[in-house]
Write an enzyme that holds these catalytic residues in place. Structure first.
Site, PDB file in Angstrom:
ATOM      1  CG  ASN A 120      -2.071   0.995   1.051  1.00 49.96           C
ATOM      2  OD1 ASN A 120      -2.603   1.177  -0.051  1.00 49.96           O
ATOM      3  ND2 ASN A 120      -2.436   1.674   2.127  1.00 49.96           N
ATOM      4  CB  SER A 141      -6.790   2.065  15.439  1.00 48.81           C
ATOM      5  OG  SER A 141      -7.946   2.724  15.015  1.00 48.81           O
ATOM      6  CB  THR A 188     -11.168   1.296  15.228  1.00 43.70           C
ATOM      7  OG1 THR A 188      -9.897   0.653  15.184  1.00 43.70           O
ATOM      8  CG2 THR A 188     -11.279   2.281  14.100  1.00 43.70           C
ATOM      9  CE1 TYR A 195      -6.622  -1.259  10.910  1.00 41.91           C
ATOM     10  CE2 TYR A 195      -8.308   0.193  11.820  1.00 41.91           C
ATOM     11  CZ  TYR A 195      -6.990  -0.059  11.515  1.00 41.91           C
ATOM     12  OH  TYR A 195      -6.020   0.874  11.820  1.00 41.91           O
ATOM     13  CE  LYS A 236      -3.895  -1.596  13.395  1.00 45.47           C
ATOM     14  NZ  LYS A 236      -2.470  -1.657  13.137  1.00 45.47           N
TER      15      LYS A 236
HETATM   16  P1  NAD Z   1      -0.291   2.809   5.114  1.00 45.83           P
HETATM   17  O1  NAD Z   1      -1.067   1.752   4.402  1.00 45.83           O
HETATM   18  O2  NAD Z   1      -0.010   4.062   4.394  1.00 45.83           O
HETATM   19  O3  NAD Z   1       1.099   2.208   5.627  1.00 45.83           O
HETATM   20  C1  NAD Z   1       1.244   0.867   6.003  1.00 45.83           C
HETATM   21  C2  NAD Z   1       2.483   0.347   5.276  1.00 45.83           C
HETATM   22  O4  NAD Z   1       2.667  -1.026   5.662  1.00 45.83           O
HETATM   23  C3  NAD Z   1       2.346   0.377   3.762  1.00 45.83           C
HETATM   24  O5  NAD Z   1       3.487   0.983   3.205  1.00 45.83           O
HETATM   25  C4  NAD Z   1       2.246  -1.107   3.353  1.00 45.83           C
HETATM   26  O6  NAD Z   1       2.836  -1.333   2.101  1.00 45.83           O
HETATM   27  C5  NAD Z   1       2.984  -1.775   4.493  1.00 45.83           C
HETATM   28  N1  NAD Z   1       2.554  -3.151   4.781  1.00 45.83           N
HETATM   29  C6  NAD Z   1       1.291  -3.631   4.924  1.00 45.83           C
HETATM   30  N2  NAD Z   1       1.330  -4.933   5.232  1.00 45.83           N
HETATM   31  C7  NAD Z   1       2.638  -5.280   5.286  1.00 45.83           C
HETATM   32  C8  NAD Z   1       3.319  -6.496   5.566  1.00 45.83           C
HETATM   33  N3  NAD Z   1       2.650  -7.617   5.832  1.00 45.83           N
HETATM   34  N4  NAD Z   1       4.670  -6.492   5.533  1.00 45.83           N
HETATM   35  C9  NAD Z   1       5.368  -5.362   5.249  1.00 45.83           C
HETATM   36  N5  NAD Z   1       4.773  -4.193   4.980  1.00 45.83           N
HETATM   37  C10 NAD Z   1       3.426  -4.155   5.001  1.00 45.83           C
HETATM   38  O7  NAD Z   1      -1.058   3.083   6.491  1.00 45.83           O
HETATM   39  P2  NAD Z   1      -0.793   4.239   7.561  1.00 45.83           P
HETATM   40  O8  NAD Z   1      -1.942   5.165   7.496  1.00 45.83           O
HETATM   41  O9  NAD Z   1       0.576   4.733   7.466  1.00 45.83           O
HETATM   42  O10 NAD Z   1      -0.965   3.377   8.886  1.00 45.83           O
HETATM   43  C11 NAD Z   1       0.139   2.823   9.575  1.00 45.83           C
HETATM   44  C12 NAD Z   1      -0.388   2.005  10.732  1.00 45.83           C
HETATM   45  O11 NAD Z   1      -1.203   2.829  11.548  1.00 45.83           O
HETATM   46  C13 NAD Z   1      -1.260   0.821  10.304  1.00 45.83           C
HETATM   47  O12 NAD Z   1      -0.974  -0.274  11.153  1.00 45.83           O
HETATM   48  C14 NAD Z   1      -2.674   1.321  10.551  1.00 45.83           C
HETATM   49  O13 NAD Z   1      -3.561   0.275  10.854  1.00 45.83           O
HETATM   50  C15 NAD Z   1      -2.460   2.233  11.762  1.00 45.83           C
HETATM   51  N6  NAD Z   1      -3.491   3.279  11.865  1.00 45.83           N
HETATM   52  C16 NAD Z   1      -3.701   4.127  10.810  1.00 45.83           C
HETATM   53  C17 NAD Z   1      -4.696   5.092  10.896  1.00 45.83           C
HETATM   54  C18 NAD Z   1      -5.005   6.011   9.726  1.00 45.83           C
HETATM   55  O14 NAD Z   1      -6.107   6.586   9.691  1.00 45.83           O
HETATM   56  N7  NAD Z   1      -4.094   6.227   8.794  1.00 45.83           N
HETATM   57  C19 NAD Z   1      -5.453   5.220  12.075  1.00 45.83           C
HETATM   58  C20 NAD Z   1      -5.188   4.349  13.130  1.00 45.83           C
HETATM   59  C21 NAD Z   1      -4.193   3.383  13.016  1.00 45.83           C
END
Ligand code: NAD
Ligand code: UDP
Length: 334
Positions: free
Chosen positions: A35, A124, A126, A148, A152
């Site tokens: 992603n 999160s 959530t 999801y 978490k």
């Molecule tokens: P994002 O998707 O931009 O970043 C996640 C990254 O992890 C991506 O670069 C993806 O390629 C990589 N990835 C996914 N699965 C993987 C795996 N199995 N091995 C290696 N790499 C992997 O998301 P973000 O917004 O930067 O979120 C980062 C973290 O924060 C996530 O765990 C997400 O659940 C958590 N989070 C995000 C939000 C939000 O609104 N953005 C809110 C609460 C929590």
């Protein structure tokens, strides 16, 4: 300290990489790019004036993770890697549990084997589910409403057990509220594939003409103006929260969960008004039905963050709108 950022090429990880490097840490990224776009590495290099090591791998590949932990003499891990789309998690729960829960277990097993026991985990808001009261404090009952959120909470519970089993572990779960904005350079930000689910990237794409108008999901909630209220935190404030968590863990063993939000709810209309002010024009908007599963309002209690992480100064929503607009307009993916 040498810090491994799993998912470090993603939206939040890339900003944390910049903040931690600028503070003098040596950062290593590990990402499978499921992603994210590899061009983020060049853009990080432009901001920092040097490149960061990045290993293309899945966090579930324990051999590679072990090699990286040893080779780079990692002292702490920030675990961002995971999937994050609520709707997708309902449609395909197994891939969410496999990535988010199995991926985390694999990582923690390798960390334990190598003897690296300092961890910051991306959790999160959530995990709380429907509010019994607001603001959400960290002790609020947890009742996530989708796979999801449950993934978490399950990882948080695993980490609590791990810390109970071995007093050397130092673990902080950071419960993010709604991250928005971009780096002030406009070089890194959030660029979801396809039609964005979240409000801020949707507004940015509507403003640029990529999408015809913004849908407002309901204006009849019991909120200040009838539209949904959320706690929007600038992604750079969030990134700085990770640096504070790493500092905190230096002197604190055990397990802690901390909210990362601003403590101030803003409505969809508040965010839209701020965005329109920044771009100097009105956006086309249509009020449509409420989105299924949406809560009217939730926001963070920030008391614990201010005690443990000294988090207090927050960038305004106007700054977040300015920064995401800069990112949206830039030709970052050429
Ligand atoms: P994002 O998707 O931009 O970043 C996640 C990254 O992890 C991506 O670069 C993806 O390629 C990589 N990835 C996914 N699965 C993987 C795996 N199995 N091995 C290696 N790499 C992997 O998301 P973000 O917004 O930067 O979120 C980062 C973290 O924060 C996530 O765990 C997400 O659940 C958590 N989070 C995000 C939000 C939000 O609104 N953005 C809110 C609460 C929590
Ligand atoms: N929202 C909206 N139109 C959109 C996307 C979101 O009106 O195109 C509203 C949504 O109903 C909620 C708020 O904006 O009240 C924040 O939604 P988002 O998906 O960004 O965050 P979440 O609901 O996951 O906290």
């Amino acid at each position: 300290m040498n810090i491994l950022l799993t998912g470090g090429a993603g939206y939040i990880g890339s900003h944390a990489a910049v903040v931690l490097t600028e503070a003098g840490h040596e950062v290593v990224l590990l990402d499978n790019f499921s992603n994210s776009n590899k061009s983020v590495l060049k853009r990080i290099r432009k901001i920092l004036g040097r490149s960061l090591p990045c290993i293309e791998a899945d966090v579930r590949d324990t051999d590679i993770v072990e090699r990286v932990l040893r080779e780079y003499k990692i002292g702490a891990v920030i675990h961002f890697a995971g999937l994050k789309a609520v709707g997708e998690s309902v449609a395909n729960p197994i891939s969410y549990y496999a990535n988010n829960v199995q991926g985390s277990i694999n990582l923690f097993q390798v960390m334990q084997k190598v003897g690296i026991k300092t961890l910051v985990f991306s959790s999160s808001a959530t995990v709380y589910g429907e509010p019994k009261y607001l603001p959400f404090d960290e002790d609020h009952p947890k009742n996530p409403m989708n796979p999801y959120g449950r993934s978490k909470l399950q990882v948080e519970e695993i980490l609590r057990d791990l810390a109970d089993s071995d007093s050397e572990w130092k673990i902080a779960c950071l419960r993010y509220f709604n991250p928005v904005g971009a780096h002030e350079s406009g070089l890194i930000g959030e660029d979801p594939n396809g039609i964005p689910n979240n409000l801020m990237p949707y507004v940015a794409k509507a403003a640029s003409g990529e999408l015809p108008h913004l849908n407002i999901f309901g204006d009849d909630y019991e909120t200040c103006d009838g539209t949904g209220e959320r706690d929007y935190i600038h992604v750079m404030d969030l990134a700085e929260g990770h640096m504070a968590a790493i500092s905190y863990l230096k002197n604190h063993a055990g397990f802690t969960c901390v909210n990362l939000g601003t403590g101030k709810p803003l409505s969809v209309m508040d965010l839209l008004n701020a965005f329109e002010k920044v771009i100097g024009k009105n956006l086309k908007k249509v009020v449509v039905q409420r989105r299924s599963g949406d809560l009217p309002c939730y926001y963070a209690s920030v008391e614990q963050a201010s005690i443990q992480l000294n988090g207090s100064a927050f960038r305004s929503i106007e700054i977040a709108c300015r920064d995401i607009w800069k990112f949206q307009k830039a030709d970052n993916f050429q």
